[in-house]
Scaffold this motif. Structure first.
Motif, short mmCIF file in Angstrom:
data_model
loop_
_atom_site.label_atom_id
_atom_site.label_comp_id
_atom_site.label_asym_id
_atom_site.label_seq_id
_atom_site.Cartn_x
_atom_site.Cartn_y
_atom_site.Cartn_z
N LEU A 134 0.63 0.74 13.45
CA LEU A 134 -0.74 0.49 13.03
C LEU A 134 -1.14 1.39 11.87
O LEU A 134 -1.86 0.98 10.97
N GLY A 135 -0.67 2.62 11.88
CA GLY A 135 -1.01 3.56 10.81
C GLY A 135 -0.07 3.43 9.63
O GLY A 135 -0.21 4.15 8.66
N GLN A 136 0.88 2.53 9.71
CA GLN A 136 1.89 2.34 8.67
C GLN A 136 2.49 3.68 8.24
O GLN A 136 2.57 4.00 7.07
N LEU B 212 -2.32 5.98 2.40
CA LEU B 212 -2.31 5.89 3.86
C LEU B 212 -2.50 7.26 4.48
O LEU B 212 -3.26 7.42 5.43
N SER C 256 0.88 -1.17 0.00
CA SER C 256 0.00 0.00 0.00
C SER C 256 0.91 1.21 0.00
O SER C 256 1.98 1.18 0.60
N GLN D 122 1.28 3.51 17.46
CA GLN D 122 0.52 4.32 16.52
C GLN D 122 1.13 4.26 15.13
O GLN D 122 0.43 4.12 14.14
#
Lengths: 571, 316
Positions: free
Chosen positions: B273-275, B37, B32, B270
């Motif tokens: 998880l948020g890449q 994102l 991705s 954080q």
């Protein structure tokens, strides 16, 4: 005339018998509702609502308000890491923003009616493309700047300029053409396409009016806390996911007509912290380290008992807007492309047992894709009843036959529905169990928050979850109107013909100003969505918070955010 | 000695470069792209943008360059202390880390003495005490300490000391006492490992011939323990201590979540998880600097405490 909101789910404390005060409040509600909606578009009313809001709002009243003290409030998390009301969609940040920044109008949580705030009156043209607001006199931002028509123009133009950075602003200002300064205290907002939901939008934090100086800051700086409003508190500091400090604005004297306290806040300030662990948050409340525990997920009934035993109080109110729903991928090649299978899913789901198991007995069961406090919510219960035999019949008819493994098959393929989410809850497992009983293989696919959007945008799912908070039924368009939203939920749930019909209904909703006619359009829309299996309501969304017995004068806003004007702390 | 120093220093730099590169490669083969994102973090959808807007955004973050030139560019910037912008939090990565790192370092600084006292104390007692049941109990205690999950220990400490006894706050940065429970939680696994190792090497040292000599001279058990056995036994413990401190970032993830502390651990969670690619990259860099730095110091201390180490290096 039907009452558009059902605020009766708002209770102070379910285990205690109804008190005279509450009965009074309910009486006030019905009186206001009766006076109410006819005046909705004209904006002349407001004084009547003030009584209703005052009596019903100050639920934990009792005693004379005491000045002073800092309220300690703990949220669960702050993942969006933004405090700018114009940009943020994170409801916890919006709750704080409500007390930092004022809007042109306010919305009565009991009736859904729009009442004056920074605007003292307004007019709307018949096709909902022109809104003219008369501004209240004597309002200043906390940097000393005066609120005038130019400031409102700067704010609306600035919010519009945020583009997709303002997730909610995009739909609130759909069709926005321009704002013009008619004279220093009159401002006109024009739309190129009808936007009947705009009047409600002017009451939200998203369209809060910030000081003109704020709009010279970068969007990043505003997110990080460089914001100045005209609210009853000023933002002293904000550190994302760590803390926020609010201090009373001296000289505040322009609350909306829904507020009992007509001047400065009773509290000296509000100290916000973020406690992610449920047990730690509840423990901190019962031992008095914090005054209000405000999580996102409803506080469990066991924790509610712990809070009540410590002398604390539980406040609940459904968040208005989109319920906890699932959205199908109905494109070719997916099992849910067959409307019969979509209807079988309704019949397979047992919503009353879902709410009883996951939440508690008495938690409101989902009745519509909209939550129970959303204006113009319709009752779709009859179409959402549990009927496993009916589901089996529909699936048999669609060619999905029950195999020896307990699941249904067609042409060698198993009836598998992939549920895509960034976290799996016990509720998801319960749905898995309910669907299994009719032979549907419900697979829970968990991806990281970062992966969710790309995976879903590629259409790699059969069902996805989604909710959004706004006290107007048009909010459904954010997830289901393919003409207004390019999100995956709208894109994959409808074929071209269906999408055209759905868009037509949303368009009619936005161009209808008359409340009774709006109710009719939105009823038709909700019926159509369920009849065609475009959305699966799972649960209503209750905001449940715990308060210590020190906290008095608690009130919800129409969007179930915190209204701190009447809050005071007993010594 | 200078040659030994230079060698160790070069090694440390090589490890840092390798950590940075491996993190870069892993983050860039994830499926991705950063623009999607970033948009989804701010609540928007990439489909709402025109190709021209997407191109502008990509150019802004240098994402339209070939991967190798992106890598060299980022490496060059990192060498100059420029870590880029966070994709999810609207601020520069440098300021985020600068904001969160002190709290975590403070936590480690408070946890370290606790680790030492608990670790050395348990080991010394376990080998000094002669009553067999107590000896066995003390020797087994570290195993229990190592196997208890940190979140469980943290929640237990909160229940007992914050909610039941009300001695210490459960959360919060405001009061000085708020750091005690998280520091104890953070110190427990390290001290248990330390105690395990020390108990073992102390028992081994006790069977050395020079201890017999010392005892034969008439020294008390306590004197032998502290003056002779401990000095030799604590050399391996120093290495372990380096590892424990080096794991600061990893250890802080759970502790900061349980105690609602804002630090590098919470930021890591954080970011992952948020890449948030630049942020994760920077955290990996900070974690490796900590790890490599502390272990370099330990290595150098080693050569001071035990001259044989540097000599052996020279001979080799």
């Amino acid at each position: 005339m039907s009452t558009p909101t059902r605020d009766r789910t708002t209770t102070r404390d379910r285990s205690r018998p109804s008190r005279p005060r509450r009965r009074l409040a309910v009486a006030a509600v019905s009186v206001v509702a009766a006076l109410g909606l006819a005046a909705c578009g004209s904006g002349s009313g407001g004084s009547a609502a003030a009584d209703g809001g005052g009596a019903g709002g100050a639920t934990s009243g009792g005693g004379t308000p005491v000045h002073g003290g800092r309220l300690k409030l703990a949220f669960w998390n702050d993942l969006q890491a933004c405090i700018d009301p114009n940009q943020v969609y994170w409801i916890e940040s919006r709750s704080l923003d409500r007390n930092i920044a004022d809007s042109l109008t306010d919305q009565d949580p009991k009736t859904g009616k729009i009442v004056p705030w920074l605007a003292s009156s307004w007019t709307v043209n018949a096709d909902a493309t022109e809104y003219t607001f008369k501004l209240r006199q004597g309002v200043t931002f906390s940097d000393g700047t005066k609120l005038d028509a130019a400031a409102v123009k700067t704010a609306y133009d600035g919010t519009r300029a945020l583009g997709p950075r303002s997730t909610l602003g995009v739909t609130y200002l759909a069709g926005y053409k321009q704002t013009t300064v008619v004279d220093p205290s009159t401002v006109k907002v024009e739309f190129s396409t009808p936007n009947a939901a705009f009047l409600q939008a002017t009451s939200t934090t998203t369209l809060a009016i910030l000081s003109p100086a704020t709009y010279r800051e970068t969007p990043e700086a505003r997110c990080a806390g460089k914001i100045v409003g005209s609210g009853l508190f000023t933002l002293d500091s904000y550190s994302a996911a760590k803390s926020a400090k609010l201090t009373r604005r001296t000289g505040y004297a322009w609350p909306s007509s829904l507020v009992a306290n007509r001047s400065e806040a009773y509290l000296d300030g509000i100290d916000v912290s973020y406690i992610a662990e449920d047990s730690v948050r509840v423990g901190s409340l019962t031992n008095g380290t914090i005054d209000i525990a405000w999580p996102r997920q409803p506080i469990s009934s066991a924790d509610q008992d712990v809070i009540k035993r410590s002398g604390g109080v539980i406040e609940t109110r459904a968040l208005p807007g989109i319920s906890t729903n699932l959205y199908p991928n109905a494109t070719a090649g997916h099992p849910l492309s067959d409307v019969a299978v979509r209807h079988a899913v309704y019949k397979a789901l047992d919503l009353p047992s879902y709410t009883k198991t996951i939440f508690w007995d008495g938690y409101p069961v989902a009745k519509s894709p909209l939550t129970s406090t959303t204006p113009y919510v319709a009752d779709e219960t009859a179409k959402l009843t549990h009927d496993p035999a009916g589901a089996a019949k529909l699936l048999d008819g669609a060619g999905w036959t029950l195999g020896s493994d307990g699941y249904r098959h067609k042409g060698g393929a198993k009836l598998t529905l992939v549920y895509l989410a960034n976290a799996a809850s016990p509720g998801d497992q319960l749905i898995q169990d309910q669907l299994k009983k009719v032979g549907i293989d419900y697979q829970i696919k968990v991806v990281t928050a970062a992966q969710l959007t790309p995976t879903a945008t590629a259409g790699n799912y059969d069902l996805v979850p989604g909710y959004l908070t706004r006290a107007d039924p048009s909010v459904l368009g954010s997830l289901l109107n393919a003409a207004g939203s390019t999100g995956y939920t709208a894109k994959y749930s409808q074929d071209a013909a269906t999408a055209a019909k759905v868009s037509e209904l949303f368009g009619r909703g936005l161009s209808t100003v008359d409340p009774t006619a709006r109710a009719g359009v939105y009823k038709e829309l909700q019926d159509y969505l369920i009849d065609n299996g475009l959305v699966f309501p799972i649960a209503d969304r209750l905001q449940v918070i715990g308060l210590t017995k020190k906290v008095h004068g608690f009130a919800w806003t129409s969007e179930s955010f915190l209204r701190a004007n009447d809050l005071w702390l007993a010594k | 000695m200078p040659r030994y120093l230079a060698g160790r220093f070069a090694q440390a730099l090589a490890v840092l470069w390798a950590a940075y590169t491996v993190a870069f490669v892993i983050l860039h083969i994830l499926p991705s792209d950063p623009i999607t994102l970033q948009l989804s973090a701010s609540g928007a959808d990439i489909n709402t943008l025109t190709p021209a807007q997407i191109h502008t955004l990509k150019a802004r973050y240098g994402l339209d360059d070939p991967i190798v030139s992106q890598y060299l560019h980022h490496l060059w910037d990192a060498l100059h202390g420029k870590l880029g912008m966070s994709l999810t939090q609207n601020v520069s990565v440098g300021s985020l880390i600068g904001d969160k790192l002190p709290a975590t370092l403070l936590l480690t600084a408070v946890a370290l003495p606790i680790t030492l006292v608990l670790g050395f104390g348990t080991a010394l007692l376990a080998t000094y005490v002669q009553w067999r049941p107590a000896r066995v109990l003390l020797a087994r205690l570290p195993t229990v300490g190592v196997s208890l999950p940190q979140f469980f220990v943290g929640l237990l400490l909160i229940q007992v000391f914050a909610f039941s006894l009300s001695w210490l706050p459960a959360t919060g940065h405001q009061s000085g006492t708020g750091i005690i429970l998280p520091a104890v939680t953070m110190a427990l696994p390290g001290s248990a490992m330390l105690a395990q190792l020390l108990t073992r090497s102390l028992s081994d040292t006790w069977s050395e011939p020079y201890i017999t000599t010392a005892r034969a001279k008439g020294l008390t058990r306590a004197a032998v323990q502290l003056r002779h056995a401990l000095r030799n036994a604590s050399l391996p413990a120093l290495t372990l201590l380096g590892v424990v401190v080096g794991y600061t970032v990893t250890n802080s993830v759970v502790v900061e979540a349980v105690f609602s502390r804002s630090g590098i651990g919470a930021l890591t969670q954080q970011a992952v998880l948020g890449q948030d690619v630049p942020l994760v990259q920077a955290i990996v860099l900070v974690a490796s600097v900590l790890f490599v730095g502390v272990n370099l110091i330990v290595d150098l201390l080693y050569s001071l405490l035990d001259p044989r180490v540097a000599t052996a290096a020279r001979l080799a």
